[in-house]
Design a protein around this motif. Structure first.
Motif, PDB file in Angstrom:
ATOM      1  N   ALA A  18      21.112 -63.587 -47.427  1.00  0.00           N
ATOM      2  CA  ALA A  18      20.885 -64.547 -48.517  1.00  0.00           C
ATOM      3  C   ALA A  18      20.113 -63.905 -49.668  1.00  0.00           C
ATOM      4  O   ALA A  18      20.482 -64.064 -50.839  1.00  0.00           O
ATOM      5  CB  ALA A  18      20.129 -65.768 -47.989  1.00  0.00           C
ATOM      6  N   VAL A  19      19.063 -63.148 -49.356  1.00  0.00           N
ATOM      7  CA  VAL A  19      18.266 -62.498 -50.400  1.00  0.00           C
ATOM      8  C   VAL A  19      19.089 -61.437 -51.112  1.00  0.00           C
ATOM      9  O   VAL A  19      19.036 -61.305 -52.337  1.00  0.00           O
ATOM     10  CB  VAL A  19      16.967 -61.913 -49.811  1.00  0.00           C
ATOM     11  N   SER A  20      19.878 -60.673 -50.373  1.00  0.00           N
ATOM     12  CA  SER A  20      20.728 -59.651 -50.987  1.00  0.00           C
ATOM     13  C   SER A  20      21.754 -60.279 -51.921  1.00  0.00           C
ATOM     14  O   SER A  20      22.022 -59.765 -53.011  1.00  0.00           O
ATOM     15  CB  SER A  20      21.443 -58.843 -49.909  1.00  0.00           C
ATOM     16  N   TYR A  21      22.325 -61.390 -51.516  1.00  0.00           N
ATOM     17  CA  TYR A  21      23.324 -62.073 -52.341  1.00  0.00           C
ATOM     18  C   TYR A  21      22.702 -62.580 -53.643  1.00  0.00           C
ATOM     19  O   TYR A  21      23.251 -62.379 -54.724  1.00  0.00           O
ATOM     20  CB  TYR A  21      23.931 -63.235 -51.545  1.00  0.00           C
ATOM     21  N   VAL A  22      21.545 -63.221 -53.539  1.00  0.00           N
ATOM     22  CA  VAL A  22      20.873 -63.733 -54.740  1.00  0.00           C
ATOM     23  C   VAL A  22      20.469 -62.586 -55.658  1.00  0.00           C
ATOM     24  O   VAL A  22      20.591 -62.675 -56.875  1.00  0.00           O
ATOM     25  CB  VAL A  22      19.658 -64.598 -54.347  1.00  0.00           C
ATOM     26  N   THR A  23      20.007 -61.480 -55.083  1.00  0.00           N
ATOM     27  CA  THR A  23      19.631 -60.320 -55.886  1.00  0.00           C
ATOM     28  C   THR A  23      20.822 -59.788 -56.660  1.00  0.00           C
ATOM     29  O   THR A  23      20.710 -59.440 -57.840  1.00  0.00           O
ATOM     30  CB  THR A  23      19.051 -59.212 -54.982  1.00  0.00           C
ATOM     31  N   GLN A  24      21.977 -59.727 -56.044  1.00  0.00           N
ATOM     32  CA  GLN A  24      23.165 -59.245 -56.742  1.00  0.00           C
ATOM     33  C   GLN A  24      23.630 -60.223 -57.810  1.00  0.00           C
ATOM     34  O   GLN A  24      24.201 -59.814 -58.816  1.00  0.00           O
ATOM     35  CB  GLN A  24      24.302 -58.980 -55.753  1.00  0.00           C
ATOM     36  N   LEU A  25      23.401 -61.509 -57.620  1.00  0.00           N
ATOM     37  CA  LEU A  25      23.740 -62.481 -58.663  1.00  0.00           C
ATOM     38  C   LEU A  25      22.822 -62.318 -59.873  1.00  0.00           C
ATOM     39  O   LEU A  25      23.272 -62.416 -61.016  1.00  0.00           O
ATOM     40  CB  LEU A  25      23.616 -63.910 -58.129  1.00  0.00           C
ATOM     41  N   VAL A  26      21.550 -62.059 -59.627  1.00  0.00           N
ATOM     42  CA  VAL A  26      20.576 -61.945 -60.707  1.00  0.00           C
ATOM     43  C   VAL A  26      20.721 -60.619 -61.437  1.00  0.00           C
ATOM     44  O   VAL A  26      20.671 -60.566 -62.662  1.00  0.00           O
ATOM     45  CB  VAL A  26      19.144 -62.090 -60.145  1.00  0.00           C
ATOM     46  N   THR A  43      12.255 -60.180 -60.010  1.00  0.00           N
ATOM     47  CA  THR A  43      11.411 -61.379 -59.949  1.00  0.00           C
ATOM     48  C   THR A  43      11.241 -62.003 -61.319  1.00  0.00           C
ATOM     49  O   THR A  43      11.309 -63.230 -61.464  1.00  0.00           O
ATOM     50  CB  THR A  43      10.037 -61.027 -59.354  1.00  0.00           C
ATOM     51  N   CYS A  46      14.272 -63.943 -62.285  1.00  0.00           N
ATOM     52  CA  CYS A  46      14.413 -65.211 -61.548  1.00  0.00           C
ATOM     53  C   CYS A  46      13.389 -66.244 -62.001  1.00  0.00           C
ATOM     54  O   CYS A  46      13.713 -67.414 -62.153  1.00  0.00           O
ATOM     55  CB  CYS A  46      14.232 -64.971 -60.057  1.00  0.00           C
TER      56      CYS A  46
END
Length: 58
Positions: A18-26, A43, A46
């Motif tokens: 989940a964290v990796s996915y959000v990081t790639q979106l950002v 950070t 976000c």
């Protein structure tokens, strides 16, 4: 094998994905000007914080 070990591994893996996915979106691509400050760069994208709070004189 105890159930708790499997649950910890699955929950930890789920959090990582989940964290990796959000990081790639950002920040897609994973290329940073300074790799030492990659976490703070993500950070700040976000959760924008006024620069006055970040750049306090030492």
């Amino acid at each position: 094998m105890p159930r708790a070990i499997i649950l910890v591994a699955l929950i930890g893996g789920g959090i990582f994905v989940a964290v990796s996915y959000v990081t790639q979106l950002v920040h897609p691509g994973g290329v940073f000007e300074d790799s030492a400050s990659a976490a703070s760069s993500i950070t700040l994208r976000c959760f924008p914080v006024p620069r006055l709070l970040i750049e306090l004189p030492v």
